[in-house]
Write a protein that holds these residues in place. Sequence first.
Motif, PDB file in Angstrom:
ATOM      1  N   ALA A 115      23.734 100.314  67.161  1.00  0.00           N
ATOM      2  CA  ALA A 115      25.082  99.823  67.436  1.00  0.00           C
ATOM      3  C   ALA A 115      25.458 100.121  68.881  1.00  0.00           C
ATOM      4  O   ALA A 115      25.293 101.239  69.361  1.00  0.00           O
ATOM      5  CB  ALA A 115      26.091 100.479  66.484  1.00  0.00           C
ATOM      6  N   GLY A 116      25.949  99.113  69.575  1.00  0.00           N
ATOM      7  CA  GLY A 116      26.370  99.286  70.962  1.00  0.00           C
ATOM      8  C   GLY A 116      25.282  99.031  71.974  1.00  0.00           C
ATOM      9  O   GLY A 116      25.561  98.963  73.166  1.00  0.00           O
ATOM     10  N   TYR A 137      22.591  96.877  74.036  1.00  0.00           N
ATOM     11  CA  TYR A 137      22.485  95.491  74.487  1.00  0.00           C
ATOM     12  C   TYR A 137      21.063  95.214  74.937  1.00  0.00           C
ATOM     13  O   TYR A 137      20.522  95.921  75.786  1.00  0.00           O
ATOM     14  CB  TYR A 137      23.455  95.239  75.650  1.00  0.00           C
ATOM     15  CG  TYR A 137      23.366  93.838  76.222  1.00  0.00           C
ATOM     16  CD1 TYR A 137      23.791  92.741  75.487  1.00  0.00           C
ATOM     17  CD2 TYR A 137      22.852  93.621  77.494  1.00  0.00           C
ATOM     18  CE1 TYR A 137      23.713  91.459  76.008  1.00  0.00           C
ATOM     19  CE2 TYR A 137      22.770  92.337  78.026  1.00  0.00           C
ATOM     20  CZ  TYR A 137      23.205  91.259  77.271  1.00  0.00           C
ATOM     21  OH  TYR A 137      23.121  90.000  77.789  1.00  0.00           O
ATOM     22  N   GLU A 182      26.180  92.789  65.583  1.00  0.00           N
ATOM     23  CA  GLU A 182      27.019  93.977  65.687  1.00  0.00           C
ATOM     24  C   GLU A 182      27.027  94.714  64.363  1.00  0.00           C
ATOM     25  O   GLU A 182      26.740  94.137  63.319  1.00  0.00           O
ATOM     26  CB  GLU A 182      28.439  93.592  66.094  1.00  0.00           C
ATOM     27  CG  GLU A 182      29.106  92.638  65.115  1.00  0.00           C
ATOM     28  CD  GLU A 182      30.428  92.110  65.629  1.00  0.00           C
ATOM     29  OE1 GLU A 182      30.842  92.515  66.712  1.00  0.00           O
ATOM     30  OE2 GLU A 182      31.034  91.304  64.932  1.00  0.00           O
ATOM     31  N   TRP A 231      23.711 105.028  66.588  1.00  0.00           N
ATOM     32  CA  TRP A 231      22.875 105.776  67.535  1.00  0.00           C
ATOM     33  C   TRP A 231      22.926 107.264  67.205  1.00  0.00           C
ATOM     34  O   TRP A 231      23.967 107.799  66.825  1.00  0.00           O
ATOM     35  CB  TRP A 231      23.380 105.523  68.946  1.00  0.00           C
ATOM     36  CG  TRP A 231      22.670 106.240  70.053  1.00  0.00           C
ATOM     37  CD1 TRP A 231      23.198 107.157  70.913  1.00  0.00           C
ATOM     38  CD2 TRP A 231      21.299 106.075  70.452  1.00  0.00           C
ATOM     39  NE1 TRP A 231      22.257 107.577  71.818  1.00  0.00           N
ATOM     40  CE2 TRP A 231      21.077 106.925  71.566  1.00  0.00           C
ATOM     41  CE3 TRP A 231      20.252 105.293  69.983  1.00  0.00           C
ATOM     42  CZ2 TRP A 231      19.854 107.011  72.210  1.00  0.00           C
ATOM     43  CZ3 TRP A 231      19.028 105.380  70.628  1.00  0.00           C
ATOM     44  CH2 TRP A 231      18.836 106.232  71.727  1.00  0.00           C
ATOM     45  N   ASN A 273      25.723 100.150  77.654  1.00  0.00           N
ATOM     46  CA  ASN A 273      26.936  99.404  77.334  1.00  0.00           C
ATOM     47  C   ASN A 273      27.874 100.141  76.400  1.00  0.00           C
ATOM     48  O   ASN A 273      29.051  99.801  76.299  1.00  0.00           O
ATOM     49  CB  ASN A 273      26.576  98.050  76.722  1.00  0.00           C
ATOM     50  CG  ASN A 273      26.185  97.031  77.771  1.00  0.00           C
ATOM     51  OD1 ASN A 273      25.756  97.399  78.858  1.00  0.00           O
ATOM     52  ND2 ASN A 273      26.330  95.759  77.459  1.00  0.00           N
ATOM     53  N   MET A 274      27.394 101.149  75.704  1.00  0.00           N
ATOM     54  CA  MET A 274      28.241 101.902  74.790  1.00  0.00           C
ATOM     55  C   MET A 274      28.789 103.171  75.444  1.00  0.00           C
ATOM     56  O   MET A 274      29.420 103.992  74.785  1.00  0.00           O
ATOM     57  CB  MET A 274      27.477 102.268  73.521  1.00  0.00           C
ATOM     58  CG  MET A 274      26.249 103.118  73.762  1.00  0.00           C
ATOM     59  SD  MET A 274      25.258 103.386  72.275  1.00  0.00           S
ATOM     60  CE  MET A 274      26.241 104.645  71.460  1.00  0.00           C
TER      61      MET A 274
END
Length: 260
Positions: free
Chosen positions: A151-152, A154, A164, A193, A219-220
């Motif tokens: 998740a998060g 890219y 997502e 993660w 990106n997260m």
Amino acid sequence: MGARELLTASLTDTRSAELYRRALRVLPGGVNSPVRAMRSIGRDPVFVERAEGAELTDVDGNTYVDYVCSWGPLIHGHAFPPVLAAVAAAAEKGTTFGAPTAAEVELAELVAQRVPSVEMLRMTSSGTEASMSAIRLARAATGRDTLIKFAGAYHGHVDGLLAEAGSGLATQGIPASPGVPEAAAAATIVVPWNDREAITAAVEQHAPAAILAEPYPANMGLVPPEAGFLELLRELATDSGALLVFDEVISGFRVSTGGA
């Protein structure tokens, strides 16, 4: 004129504003990447004219400290003289050939020397193309379809990776962007993660073709892996027969010369 009025004027009566109005007529959203629209910080985009070292100068003469560095690759800063000299020397020999060159062999040898796990390379023009090649290779090598990502994270504009997370430990991917068929994202499993239980359960349940991860997800919010987490991914991939894909488009050769 007060500070608020001055700021408002600077955003509407500038060369950047003029260029943005022109761009809106020919570019979707006025930009070539959504993140450049600067909507998340509540303003129209700044148009850059030049840069040197750690500073950008826009078309209106305003100077900024550049914390973006072209999203990573400018580790020497802008217009670094040795880099400019090397680019000029290469361009004098020609700009593109559509045929093999000695330089690409030398570059591949250098990467293989620096990154212990790399034995052979396939060079691409973008991170998206690299991800596409990696997942196609993983599916061909394993005969499986399912992918696991975090998740998060890219991994480019790949339909199957624009998924997502929802609720639960492991969630069937759903498209995060209009225009992506649900079927394209359905084979992507998204897990949190640094969640050891979630990734272990996902691998055991879905037997993926590949586990994809950014060693340092960007990106997260640049969340580092917990101690032993990347080693766990290696172990899970090996035991399940999956391929482990480390996406280092951002971290590679910036965290260290051998990659993260």
